[in-house]
Scaffold this active site. Structure first.
Site, PDB file in Angstrom:
ATOM      1  N   ASP A  39      46.822  37.611  44.828  1.00 27.85           N
ATOM      2  CA  ASP A  39      47.457  37.646  43.511  1.00 27.85           C
ATOM      3  C   ASP A  39      48.615  36.655  43.380  1.00 27.85           C
ATOM      4  O   ASP A  39      49.335  36.696  42.367  1.00 27.85           O
ATOM      5  CB  ASP A  39      47.898  39.068  43.173  1.00 27.85           C
ATOM      6  CG  ASP A  39      46.715  39.942  42.781  1.00 27.85           C
ATOM      7  OD1 ASP A  39      45.775  39.414  42.147  1.00 27.85           O
ATOM      8  OD2 ASP A  39      46.729  41.143  43.107  1.00 27.85           O
TER       9      ASP A  39
ATOM     10  N   TRP B 240      38.376  40.334  33.152  1.00 25.13           N
ATOM     11  CA  TRP B 240      38.741  39.256  34.101  1.00 25.13           C
ATOM     12  C   TRP B 240      37.558  38.305  34.278  1.00 25.13           C
ATOM     13  O   TRP B 240      37.738  37.095  34.426  1.00 25.13           O
ATOM     14  CB  TRP B 240      39.151  39.818  35.463  1.00 25.13           C
ATOM     15  CG  TRP B 240      40.373  40.685  35.555  1.00 25.13           C
ATOM     16  CD1 TRP B 240      40.488  41.853  36.255  1.00 25.13           C
ATOM     17  CD2 TRP B 240      41.669  40.451  34.975  1.00 25.13           C
ATOM     18  NE1 TRP B 240      41.750  42.377  36.135  1.00 25.13           N
ATOM     19  CE2 TRP B 240      42.507  41.528  35.360  1.00 25.13           C
ATOM     20  CE3 TRP B 240      42.206  39.455  34.165  1.00 25.13           C
ATOM     21  CZ2 TRP B 240      43.844  41.633  34.967  1.00 25.13           C
ATOM     22  CZ3 TRP B 240      43.540  39.552  33.757  1.00 25.13           C
ATOM     23  CH2 TRP B 240      44.333  40.620  34.161  1.00 25.13           C
TER      24      TRP B 240
ATOM     25  N   ASP C  81      38.920  40.212  39.840  1.00 24.32           N
ATOM     26  CA  ASP C  81      40.229  39.795  39.303  1.00 24.32           C
ATOM     27  C   ASP C  81      40.637  38.416  39.823  1.00 24.32           C
ATOM     28  O   ASP C  81      41.391  37.678  39.178  1.00 24.32           O
ATOM     29  CB  ASP C  81      41.324  40.794  39.689  1.00 24.32           C
ATOM     30  CG  ASP C  81      40.889  42.245  39.664  1.00 24.32           C
ATOM     31  OD1 ASP C  81      39.698  42.521  39.908  1.00 24.32           O
ATOM     32  OD2 ASP C  81      41.737  43.106  39.415  1.00 24.32           O
TER      33      ASP C  81
ATOM     34  N   ARG D 234      38.326  46.384  32.558  1.00 22.81           N
ATOM     35  CA  ARG D 234      39.239  45.260  32.832  1.00 22.81           C
ATOM     36  C   ARG D 234      38.585  44.256  33.779  1.00 22.81           C
ATOM     37  O   ARG D 234      38.838  43.055  33.700  1.00 22.81           O
ATOM     38  CB  ARG D 234      40.583  45.746  33.349  1.00 22.81           C
ATOM     39  CG  ARG D 234      41.661  44.696  33.197  1.00 22.81           C
ATOM     40  CD  ARG D 234      43.053  45.274  33.129  1.00 22.81           C
ATOM     41  NE  ARG D 234      43.484  45.891  34.358  1.00 22.81           N
ATOM     42  CZ  ARG D 234      43.755  47.184  34.523  1.00 22.81           C
ATOM     43  NH1 ARG D 234      43.594  48.029  33.518  1.00 22.81           N
ATOM     44  NH2 ARG D 234      44.176  47.665  35.674  1.00 22.81           N
TER      45      ARG D 234
HETATM   46  N1  GLY Z   1      44.320  43.075  39.044  1.00 28.62           N
HETATM   47  C1  GLY Z   1      44.425  44.479  39.099  1.00 28.62           C
HETATM   48  C2  GLY Z   1      44.224  45.137  37.801  1.00 28.62           C
HETATM   49  O1  GLY Z   1      43.675  44.562  36.867  1.00 28.62           O
HETATM   50  O2  GLY Z   1      44.627  46.292  37.704  1.00 28.62           O
END
Ligand code: GLY
Length: 383
Positions: free
Chosen positions: A106, A240, A164, A236
């Site tokens: 990240d 992404w 992600d 989510r």
């Molecule tokens: N990247 C972690 C989330 O979307 O919670």
């Protein structure tokens, strides 16, 4: 590549964007004065009480507040947005680099929106160096046997990669652009290929986590992650996928990534059509309770705007109109624009099981702001 979405809007949509941008500007000016160089995460009763700079300096969302400040600095030219963003970069985030143990994949989310944003907007040389430093960390997480970037640091997760990551690899494309060294972009491309082969399913839905044997590269499993169960569809993660593969196409010109982004987008839109634009946490969760995640809607809308700028003219209206539908739904049904209270987007949920649900979480606000500014041609491109 393509036409800016701001040149594609109807007069009515442009008016909506102007009104919504004005509300966001008032809100973020007030938050800047209250929050400053603390790092917000989740607002409780209209206040960001917790300072992540103190409680969890390396948390993956800690770039989103600097990102909001840099977007506001760029959109308004007001230098008072720059000061807290620079302070966070030089204090909290430099501390995370120095500590090393908290650095994982990240680093893209954290430093693209802080130091790299600073470099893009002010040409601050120390910020460029920070960006290159963490890009080297990200490239160093590449497993050349399985051709993936390792996500997290916990022992036993050496072979884990997650969707992600598609939003982290733009840091590598930036590093190649910046240095002329093709290795960064090549790592990004190889990782994207592995994600394409193992994360995106035939129907356009996505796995969240994919696990490989780190010594052989063999695929092992795709557990549930933040979604309902293995084989379900964490919204989510789909968001992404839309934005991440669209960005991979913008950076490489590889049509396979564009096709993947479109496929995931079509699936996402078909699912939020059932709930008027606000995503469920998981598109395959049980009918009750109805748990929503407006973060997914904000990220997806931003990704759909990206697609509207990348596809041929005849295809643009689909992505632009879906982005507008989703953004209007979020603004109408999930936002608190009152400048006296912290946190804009309210219906955010961090995961399906045992997570915080229906609360304001900082990165929904980042993606909403970026999307609305893009509609106006006032965003800085940070991915
Ligand atoms: N990247 C972690 C989330 O979307 O919670």
């Amino acid at each position: 590549m393509g036409a800016s979405v701001s040149d594609q809007l109807t007069a009515e949509d442009a008016q909506w964007a102007a009104v919504t941008a004005a509300k966001l500007e008032a809100k973020f000016a007030a938050e800047r004065d209250r929050v400053g160089s603390r790092i917000p995460y989740i607002a409780v009763d209209g206040r960001y009480e917790e300072d992540m700079a103190v409680t969890f300096p390396g948390w993956w969302t800690n770039g989103f507040w600097p990102g909001i400040l840099w977007q506001m600095f760029h959109a308004t030219g007001d230098p008072s947005y720059m000061t807290p963003a620079r302070t966070i970069e030089e204090t909290t985030l430099d501390g995370v680099i120095a500590a090393y143990e908290k650095l994982d994949h990240d680093v893209g989310f954290l430093w693209l929106l802080s130091a790299v944003a600073d470099w893009r907007l002010t040409r601050n040389e120390a910020s460029r160096v920070r960006g290159l430093h963490v890009a080297t960390v990200l490239a160093g997480r590449f497993n050349p046997i399985g051709r993936f970037i390792r996500a997290w640091n916990e022992p036993g997760r050496e072979g884990w990669a997650i969707v992600d990551s598609m939003m982290n690899i733009p840091l590598l494309f930036w590093a190649t652009d910046e240095t002329g060294d093709p290795r960064f972009a090549e790592v990004a491309r190889l990782h994207a290929d592995t994600m394409l082969a193992n994360v995106v399913r035939a129907d356009g839905s996505c796995n969240h986590i994919v696990c490989f044997d780190p010594a052989t590269g063999e695929f092992e499993k795709a557990p549930a992650g933040q979604g309902y169960e293995a084989g379900s569809s964490w919204s989510r993660g789909q968001a992404w996928g839309i934005f991440g593969f669209a960005r991979a196409y913008r950076h490489t010109g590889d049509e396979r990534y564009l096709d993947a982004a479109k496929r995931v987008a079509h699936y996402f839109c078909s699912q939020v059509a059932l709930t008027g634009g606000i995503a469920l946490v998981d598109f395959r969760q049980p009918a009750e309770p109805k748990v929503f995640d407006a973060i997914a809607s904000c990220v997806a809308a931003d990704g759909l705007i990206e697609l509207a700028e990348l596809v041929p003219e005849a295809e643009r209206a689909f992505y632009r109109q879906w982005a507008m539908l989703i953004l209007r739904a979020v603004a109408d049904r999930a936002c608190d624009f009152d400048p006296a209270r912290d946190g804009v987007v309210q219906l955010c949920s961090d995961k399906y099981h045992d997570g915080r649900i229906h609360v304001p979480i900082i990165y929904a606000d980042y993606f909403l702001l970026e999307a609305v500014l893009r509609l106006q041609g006032r965003a800085v491109d940070l991915w």
